[in-house]
Design an enzyme around this catalytic site. Structure first.
Site, PDB file in Angstrom:
ATOM      1  N   HIS A  72     -20.675   8.944  26.933  1.00 41.36           N
ATOM      2  CA  HIS A  72     -21.239   8.182  25.822  1.00 41.36           C
ATOM      3  C   HIS A  72     -22.121   9.087  24.972  1.00 41.36           C
ATOM      4  O   HIS A  72     -22.940   9.845  25.479  1.00 41.36           O
ATOM      5  CB  HIS A  72     -22.047   6.993  26.348  1.00 41.36           C
ATOM      6  CG  HIS A  72     -21.174   5.850  26.775  1.00 41.36           C
ATOM      7  ND1 HIS A  72     -20.952   4.741  26.003  1.00 41.36           N
ATOM      8  CD2 HIS A  72     -20.432   5.681  27.890  1.00 41.36           C
ATOM      9  CE1 HIS A  72     -20.126   3.924  26.633  1.00 41.36           C
ATOM     10  NE2 HIS A  72     -19.792   4.478  27.783  1.00 41.36           N
ATOM     11  N   TYR A 201     -28.636  -2.287  23.461  1.00 39.17           N
ATOM     12  CA  TYR A 201     -29.952  -2.734  23.921  1.00 39.17           C
ATOM     13  C   TYR A 201     -30.483  -3.705  22.861  1.00 39.17           C
ATOM     14  O   TYR A 201     -30.789  -3.288  21.745  1.00 39.17           O
ATOM     15  CB  TYR A 201     -30.906  -1.554  24.075  1.00 39.17           C
ATOM     16  CG  TYR A 201     -30.635  -0.671  25.269  1.00 39.17           C
ATOM     17  CD1 TYR A 201     -31.418  -0.766  26.413  1.00 39.17           C
ATOM     18  CD2 TYR A 201     -29.605   0.267  25.249  1.00 39.17           C
ATOM     19  CE1 TYR A 201     -31.190   0.044  27.517  1.00 39.17           C
ATOM     20  CE2 TYR A 201     -29.361   1.084  26.349  1.00 39.17           C
ATOM     21  CZ  TYR A 201     -30.159   0.963  27.473  1.00 39.17           C
ATOM     22  OH  TYR A 201     -29.924   1.766  28.563  1.00 39.17           O
ATOM     23  N   PRO A 292     -35.067  -0.371  35.252  1.00 37.88           N
ATOM     24  CA  PRO A 292     -33.800   0.253  34.862  1.00 37.88           C
ATOM     25  C   PRO A 292     -33.605   0.426  33.366  1.00 37.88           C
ATOM     26  O   PRO A 292     -32.617   1.033  32.958  1.00 37.88           O
ATOM     27  CB  PRO A 292     -32.754  -0.708  35.441  1.00 37.88           C
ATOM     28  CG  PRO A 292     -33.443  -2.034  35.493  1.00 37.88           C
ATOM     29  CD  PRO A 292     -34.886  -1.728  35.808  1.00 37.88           C
ATOM     30  N   LYS A 296     -33.331   5.764  34.479  1.00 42.50           N
ATOM     31  CA  LYS A 296     -33.922   6.958  35.054  1.00 42.50           C
ATOM     32  C   LYS A 296     -33.893   7.025  36.586  1.00 42.50           C
ATOM     33  O   LYS A 296     -34.111   8.090  37.154  1.00 42.50           O
ATOM     34  CB  LYS A 296     -35.386   7.081  34.593  1.00 42.50           C
ATOM     35  CG  LYS A 296     -35.504   7.493  33.137  1.00 42.50           C
ATOM     36  CD  LYS A 296     -35.134   8.938  32.936  1.00 42.50           C
ATOM     37  CE  LYS A 296     -34.748   9.270  31.526  1.00 42.50           C
ATOM     38  NZ  LYS A 296     -33.365   8.977  31.185  1.00 42.50           N
ATOM     39  N   TYR A 382     -33.881   9.862  26.953  1.00 46.01           N
ATOM     40  CA  TYR A 382     -32.775   9.097  27.535  1.00 46.01           C
ATOM     41  C   TYR A 382     -31.721  10.013  28.146  1.00 46.01           C
ATOM     42  O   TYR A 382     -31.195   9.755  29.242  1.00 46.01           O
ATOM     43  CB  TYR A 382     -32.137   8.221  26.451  1.00 46.01           C
ATOM     44  CG  TYR A 382     -31.232   7.141  26.968  1.00 46.01           C
ATOM     45  CD1 TYR A 382     -31.693   5.839  27.150  1.00 46.01           C
ATOM     46  CD2 TYR A 382     -29.888   7.397  27.255  1.00 46.01           C
ATOM     47  CE1 TYR A 382     -30.863   4.830  27.606  1.00 46.01           C
ATOM     48  CE2 TYR A 382     -29.042   6.404  27.723  1.00 46.01           C
ATOM     49  CZ  TYR A 382     -29.525   5.117  27.895  1.00 46.01           C
ATOM     50  OH  TYR A 382     -28.690   4.124  28.356  1.00 46.01           O
TER      51      TYR A 382
END
Length: 388
Positions: A72, A201, A292, A296, A382
């Protein structure tokens, strides 16, 4: 029994540590109190940082990941009426992969059982002893019921928050920081082709939602719920209706299908320090847990054991103590950075408080979506910051 490194816990941290040590000529034995079937069925995280993918590949565990995993190049941030894409390669030159922790564990177990160091399932009564001296040991009961003693040079505790290793370290003037969040995730696996190219998100007045995936035919989705809620209150129809509403966008719809797994996951953070007592070293969930939202947890475990494998190799092969002495402080610097990022993502996206708080969250989201500097900060964290 005798080995150089006794490893308590056959999660991804313990199994990867054993693999990395074996590649450097260090013997180990891994002890696990569950069955192989149990550890290979646990549904956990699914986002792998670039460093994690590189580490698994270099350890000879990248074939199925590269074949079946999904690379991704970014994520979508969404709030009502707006969906904004963050392009990770453009922002920081890295990507992430979607490949479930369950699959990582399967790959690690298969490699371990194919001529790797000993891996013992279904052990019980595990007790690390004499960790402050030069000859620690692990007492345990074998699956056949016989009592055993594993003599070691060092012990690695990779057995999670509820394992036996963390309390031994904490008893020596350890400290614990903890944050319990006022919300939880209701997570589902569904036989439904993902309707999005990247993870979504989504901030919504009714609560956070996350659209993720495990494969081209399996979706992984989450809803913010009350931590006191029961999964029995959530029919499949209610779940899909809430996901559709919170993820709604003109011209786009959630793909639905049979739900094959659903559960409620409480949200919390904890950090235990130090990550070492004598010759007992903690790694992974035995030392820290993060919510979550920032993806991480598994990646921090991989970082821990990467640092620890290097430190133990230097210690056991060269009798140099500099890296093992620095291990806890080095690992904790990254742990706190990732704990902060996870807290920041969680606080920005989950509804709590009043309408004033909601406007602050929207202001932060709009900042990330409109500022290259803010977007780069999110992307760098991220996809994974460099390891010291």
């Amino acid at each position: 029994m005798r080995t150089q490194v006794g490893i308590i816990g056959a999660g991804p941290a313990g199994l990867l540590l054993s693999r990395l040590l074996a590649l450097r000529g260090i013997d180990s034995v891994v002890l696990e109190n569950r069955s192989r079937e149990y550890i290979e069925a646990r549904v956990r995280a699914g986002i792998l940082e670039q460093h994690t993918v590189d580490t698994l590949t270099e350890a000879g565990l990248g074939d199925r990941l590269r074949r079946e995993g999904l690379e991704h190049r970014g994520i979508h941030l969404q709030y009502p009426g707006t969906r904004h894409t963050l392009d990770f390669p453009e922002l920081c030159g890295r990507t992430v992969w979607v490949y479930g922790q369950t699959e990582v564990v399967k790959d690690l177990v298969a490699a371990q059982l194919d001529g790797g160091p000993p891996l013992l399932f279904d052990v019980s009564d595990v007790r690390p002893e004499d960790v402050d001296g030069d000859s620690p040991r692990i007492r345990f009961t074998h699956a056949d019921g016989s009592p055993q003693v594993l003599e070691c040079d060092v012990i690695a505790g990779t057995d999670g928050f509820h394992g036996v290793s963390r309390p031994v370290v904490a008893d020596a003037d350890g400290r614990l920081w903890e944050r319990t969040y006022p919300y939880a995730w209701l997570g589902i696996l569904a036989d439904a082709a993902p309707a999005t190219d990247e993870l979504v998100y989504a901030w919504h007045p009714e609560g956070f939602a996350l659209y993720s995936m495990r494969s081209p035919s399996v979706s992984r989705l989450y809803l913010q719920v009350d931590p006191a809620d029961s999964i029995d209150n959530w029919s499949d129809d209610r779940i899909w209706a809430n996901l559709s509403r919170r993820l709604s966008l003109d011209g786009w719809d959630v793909s639905t299908g049979p739900i094959t797994e659903k559960s409620i996951l409480p949200m919390r953070s904890f950090v235990s320090a130090p990550m070492r007592r004598g010759r007992l070293f903690l790694a992974g969930d035995a030392a820290h847990i993060v919510p979550p939202t920032g993806a991480k947890g598994l990646n921090l475990a991989v970082t821990d054991v990467t640092l620890l494998a290097t430190a133990l190799t230097r210690f056991l092969q060269e009798e140099q103590t500099d890296l093992v002495d620095a291990y806890s402080d080095t690992a904790l610097r990254r742990v706190w950075r990732c704990t902060h990022f996870s807290w920041w993502m969680t606080s920005m996206l989950h509804r709590s408080g009043d309408d004033f708080d909601a406007q602050l969250q929207l202001a932060q989201l709009q900042r990330v979506c409109s500022s290259e500097a803010a977007a780069r900060e999110l992307a760098e964290n991220y996809t994974g910051l460099p390891i010291e």
